[in-house]
Design a protein around this motif. Structure first.
Motif, short mmCIF file in Angstrom:
data_model
loop_
_atom_site.label_atom_id
_atom_site.label_comp_id
_atom_site.label_asym_id
_atom_site.label_seq_id
_atom_site.Cartn_x
_atom_site.Cartn_y
_atom_site.Cartn_z
N ASP A 206 -36.27 -5.88 -48.86
CA ASP A 206 -36.10 -4.58 -48.20
C ASP A 206 -36.09 -3.42 -49.20
N GLY B 13 -38.29 -0.69 -47.93
CA GLY B 13 -38.37 -0.55 -46.47
C GLY B 13 -38.32 0.89 -46.01
N ASP B 14 -37.45 1.69 -46.61
CA ASP B 14 -37.34 3.09 -46.22
C ASP B 14 -38.47 3.95 -46.77
N SER C 239 -42.19 -2.49 -44.97
CA SER C 239 -41.12 -3.36 -44.48
C SER C 239 -41.04 -4.64 -45.31
N ALA C 240 -39.93 -5.32 -45.19
CA ALA C 240 -39.76 -6.61 -45.89
C ALA C 240 -40.86 -7.58 -45.48
N ASP D 205 -43.88 -6.90 -44.41
CA ASP D 205 -45.16 -6.49 -45.00
C ASP D 205 -45.20 -6.80 -46.50
#
Length: 163
Positions: free
Chosen positions: A118, A121-122, A126-127, A129
């Motif tokens: 993660d 992620g922000d 995403s994890a 992906d």
């Protein structure tokens, strides 16, 4: 063995970048110190070596400890910088070579990714992906770093550093 390492920082929605020297780093904490030498709300160290692995180390404002991700645990057996990144990380998923009868000598680390999936992620990846890019045949480690930078809005800065 040479590697490419860059620090990308974001402050006020603007990304900046600089190459990084990691030869004196012996731990993820040392990599965090490299990031602390740069200012920004988001500080991200990106490493790629010999098309074998990608590593991400992140330290945001307000965090004491850096987070890290290594795309391929096998790299920690052969590359000193990858070993530093992967030293304290937990494996994610399973080893692709675990059931391969042609894999004669088991390396110390599995081929699976290690660390925090993660981590970006922000920033738009995403994890799921990130892990999919690691597992996708034909995706080079630098492709993973380019994708992360493009999604985060730092693609041009990263490409300028790579020259």
């Amino acid at each position: 063995m040479s590697y490419f390492a860059a620090v990308l920082t974001r402050a006020n929605d603007r990304w900046r970048g600089a190459t990084a020297e990691l030869s004196d780093c012996e731990s993820v904490g040392d990599l965090g110190d490299v990031l602390r030498d740069h200012s920004g709300e988001v500080r991200l160290l990106l490493v790629e070596q010999d098309d074998e692995y990608a590593a991400l180390v992140r330290l945001d404002d307000g965090q004491d400890e850096p987070r890290a991700f290594l795309s391929d645990g096998h790299a920690a057996d052969a590359y000193p910088v990858a070993a530093v990144v992967g030293e304290e990380l937990a494996e994610i998923g399973g080893d692709e070579l675990a059931d391969d009868p042609l894999a004669s000598v088991a390396p110390a680390h599995d081929s699976a990714p290690f660390g925090d999936p993660d981590i970006v992620g922000d920033l738009g990846v995403s994890a799921a992906d990130l892990l999919a890019m690691c597992a996708h045949p034909g995706t080079l480690p630098v492709d993973l770093l380019v994708a992360v930078c493009e999604k985060a809005g730092a693609g041009e800065v990263f490409e300028d550093l790579r020259g």
